[in-house]
Design a protein around this motif. Structure first.
Motif, short mmCIF file in Angstrom:
data_model
loop_
_atom_site.label_atom_id
_atom_site.label_comp_id
_atom_site.label_asym_id
_atom_site.label_seq_id
_atom_site.Cartn_x
_atom_site.Cartn_y
_atom_site.Cartn_z
N LEU A 26 30.14 58.83 1.25
CA LEU A 26 30.36 60.06 2.02
C LEU A 26 31.83 60.23 2.36
O LEU A 26 32.38 61.33 2.24
CB LEU A 26 29.50 60.03 3.28
CG LEU A 26 29.57 61.27 4.17
CD1 LEU A 26 29.01 62.48 3.41
CD2 LEU A 26 28.81 61.04 5.45
N ILE A 27 32.49 59.15 2.74
CA ILE A 27 33.92 59.22 3.08
C ILE A 27 34.75 59.58 1.85
O ILE A 27 35.73 60.31 1.95
CB ILE A 27 34.37 57.89 3.73
CG1 ILE A 27 33.75 57.76 5.12
CG2 ILE A 27 35.89 57.82 3.82
CD1 ILE A 27 33.95 56.42 5.77
N LYS A 28 34.36 59.08 0.68
CA LYS A 28 35.09 59.40 -0.55
C LYS A 28 34.97 60.88 -0.92
O LYS A 28 35.87 61.43 -1.55
CB LYS A 28 34.59 58.55 -1.71
CG LYS A 28 35.05 57.13 -1.67
CD LYS A 28 34.53 56.37 -2.89
CE LYS A 28 34.95 54.93 -2.84
NZ LYS A 28 34.43 54.18 -3.99
N THR A 29 33.90 61.52 -0.54
CA THR A 29 33.70 62.93 -0.91
C THR A 29 34.38 63.90 0.06
O THR A 29 34.52 65.08 -0.27
CB THR A 29 32.21 63.28 -0.98
OG1 THR A 29 31.61 63.05 0.29
CG2 THR A 29 31.51 62.47 -2.06
N ILE A 30 34.83 63.43 1.20
CA ILE A 30 35.45 64.33 2.20
C ILE A 30 36.71 65.01 1.64
O ILE A 30 36.86 66.22 1.79
CB ILE A 30 35.70 63.57 3.52
CG1 ILE A 30 34.37 63.31 4.21
CG2 ILE A 30 36.63 64.37 4.43
CD1 ILE A 30 34.47 62.47 5.46
N PRO A 31 37.66 64.30 1.00
CA PRO A 31 38.83 65.01 0.45
C PRO A 31 38.45 66.05 -0.60
O PRO A 31 39.01 67.15 -0.63
CB PRO A 31 39.69 63.89 -0.16
CG PRO A 31 39.25 62.64 0.51
CD PRO A 31 37.81 62.85 0.85
N ASP A 32 37.50 65.69 -1.46
CA ASP A 32 37.05 66.66 -2.47
C ASP A 32 36.42 67.87 -1.80
O ASP A 32 36.63 69.01 -2.24
CB ASP A 32 36.04 66.01 -3.43
CG ASP A 32 36.67 64.92 -4.28
OD1 ASP A 32 37.90 64.96 -4.48
OD2 ASP A 32 35.92 64.02 -4.71
N PHE A 33 35.68 67.63 -0.75
CA PHE A 33 35.03 68.72 -0.03
C PHE A 33 36.07 69.65 0.61
O PHE A 33 35.93 70.87 0.56
CB PHE A 33 34.09 68.15 1.03
CG PHE A 33 33.31 69.19 1.77
CD1 PHE A 33 32.29 69.89 1.15
CD2 PHE A 33 33.61 69.47 3.10
CE1 PHE A 33 31.57 70.84 1.83
CE2 PHE A 33 32.90 70.43 3.78
CZ PHE A 33 31.87 71.12 3.16
N SER A 34 37.13 69.06 1.17
CA SER A 34 38.17 69.90 1.78
C SER A 34 38.91 70.71 0.72
O SER A 34 39.27 71.87 0.95
CB SER A 34 39.15 69.04 2.58
OG SER A 34 39.87 68.18 1.72
N ILE A 35 39.12 70.13 -0.47
CA ILE A 35 39.77 70.88 -1.56
C ILE A 35 38.88 72.04 -1.98
O ILE A 35 39.37 73.16 -2.19
CB ILE A 35 40.08 69.94 -2.75
CG1 ILE A 35 41.17 68.96 -2.38
CG2 ILE A 35 40.46 70.75 -3.99
CD1 ILE A 35 41.41 67.87 -3.41
N VAL A 36 37.61 71.79 -2.10
CA VAL A 36 36.67 72.85 -2.48
C VAL A 36 36.64 73.95 -1.42
O VAL A 36 36.60 75.14 -1.74
CB VAL A 36 35.26 72.26 -2.74
CG1 VAL A 36 34.23 73.35 -2.87
CG2 VAL A 36 35.27 71.39 -3.97
N ASN A 40 37.63 77.76 -2.03
CA ASN A 40 36.64 78.78 -1.69
C ASN A 40 37.27 79.86 -0.80
O ASN A 40 37.06 81.06 -1.02
CB ASN A 40 35.44 78.14 -1.00
CG ASN A 40 34.31 79.12 -0.77
OD1 ASN A 40 34.19 80.11 -1.48
ND2 ASN A 40 33.49 78.84 0.23
N ASN A 41 38.05 79.43 0.20
CA ASN A 41 38.73 80.39 1.07
C ASN A 41 39.72 81.23 0.28
O ASN A 41 39.84 82.45 0.49
CB ASN A 41 39.42 79.67 2.22
CG ASN A 41 38.45 79.07 3.20
OD1 ASN A 41 37.30 79.49 3.29
ND2 ASN A 41 38.89 78.06 3.94
N GLN A 45 39.54 85.28 -0.30
CA GLN A 45 40.65 86.16 0.02
C GLN A 45 41.01 87.03 -1.19
O GLN A 45 41.25 88.23 -1.05
CB GLN A 45 41.85 85.33 0.45
CG GLN A 45 43.02 86.14 0.95
CD GLN A 45 44.16 85.27 1.42
OE1 GLN A 45 44.23 84.09 1.08
NE2 GLN A 45 45.05 85.83 2.20
N LYS A 46 41.02 86.44 -2.38
CA LYS A 46 41.32 87.22 -3.59
C LYS A 46 40.23 88.27 -3.84
O LYS A 46 40.54 89.39 -4.26
CB LYS A 46 41.43 86.30 -4.81
CG LYS A 46 42.70 85.50 -4.83
CD LYS A 46 42.78 84.63 -6.07
CE LYS A 46 44.05 83.80 -6.08
NZ LYS A 46 44.13 82.94 -7.27
N ILE A 47 39.00 87.92 -3.56
CA ILE A 47 37.91 88.89 -3.72
C ILE A 47 38.09 90.06 -2.76
O ILE A 47 37.93 91.22 -3.14
CB ILE A 47 36.54 88.20 -3.51
CG1 ILE A 47 36.22 87.29 -4.68
CG2 ILE A 47 35.43 89.23 -3.31
CD1 ILE A 47 35.01 86.41 -4.47
#
Length: 129
Positions: A26-36, A40-41, A45-47
């Motif tokens: 779970l801790i390893k996926t946190i940086p990937d989750f923040s990048i995603v 997404n944001n 914004q582009k949409i």
């Protein structure tokens, strides 16, 4: 028997390793989750910008189809005026209509011919008196 299995040291150690493994995953996926989340944001914004631009283009298209735009173009390009209407031209400092593009400067030969015509008219005017 089930109670003995749950209370054994082997089960406790096995469950501890399982919890540590899942926590580490779970801790390893946190940086990937923040990048995603950032991507997404950014895409949201582009949409939103694209939808705003689309609505502006639709409004422009409606204006280009309107009678007001047609009348404006007829007035500008074909010098149309309504009966009884007075037209006023506003010139900028360089004596050209404000809306026109910059016209090329007349050549030296055109200036010379114009000056000769003015000189000739002045000369003939002297003799008429």
């Amino acid at each position: 028997m089930f109670k003995e299995v749950l209370q054994s040291r082997f089960t406790t150690v096995l469950l501890a390793f399982a919890i540590i493994f899942f926590a580490a995953s779970l801790i390893k996926t946190i940086p990937d989750f923040s990048i995603v989340l950032k991507e997404n944001n950014s895409l949201n914004q582009k949409i939103a910008e694209s939808q705003k631009e689309k609505s502006e283009l639709e409004n422009s298209a409606d204006f280009f189809k309107s009678a007001a735009y047609l009348e404006q173009q007829v007035r500008l390009k074909l010098n149309y005026k309504k009966p009884g209407e007075n037209v006023v031209y506003i010139y900028s400092n360089n004596s050209q209509p404000a809306g026109d593009a910059q016209a090329p400067a007349p050549s030296i030969w055109v200036k010379a011919v114009v000056n000769l015509e003015i000189w000739w008219q002045d000369l003939l005017g002297m003799f008429k008196k």
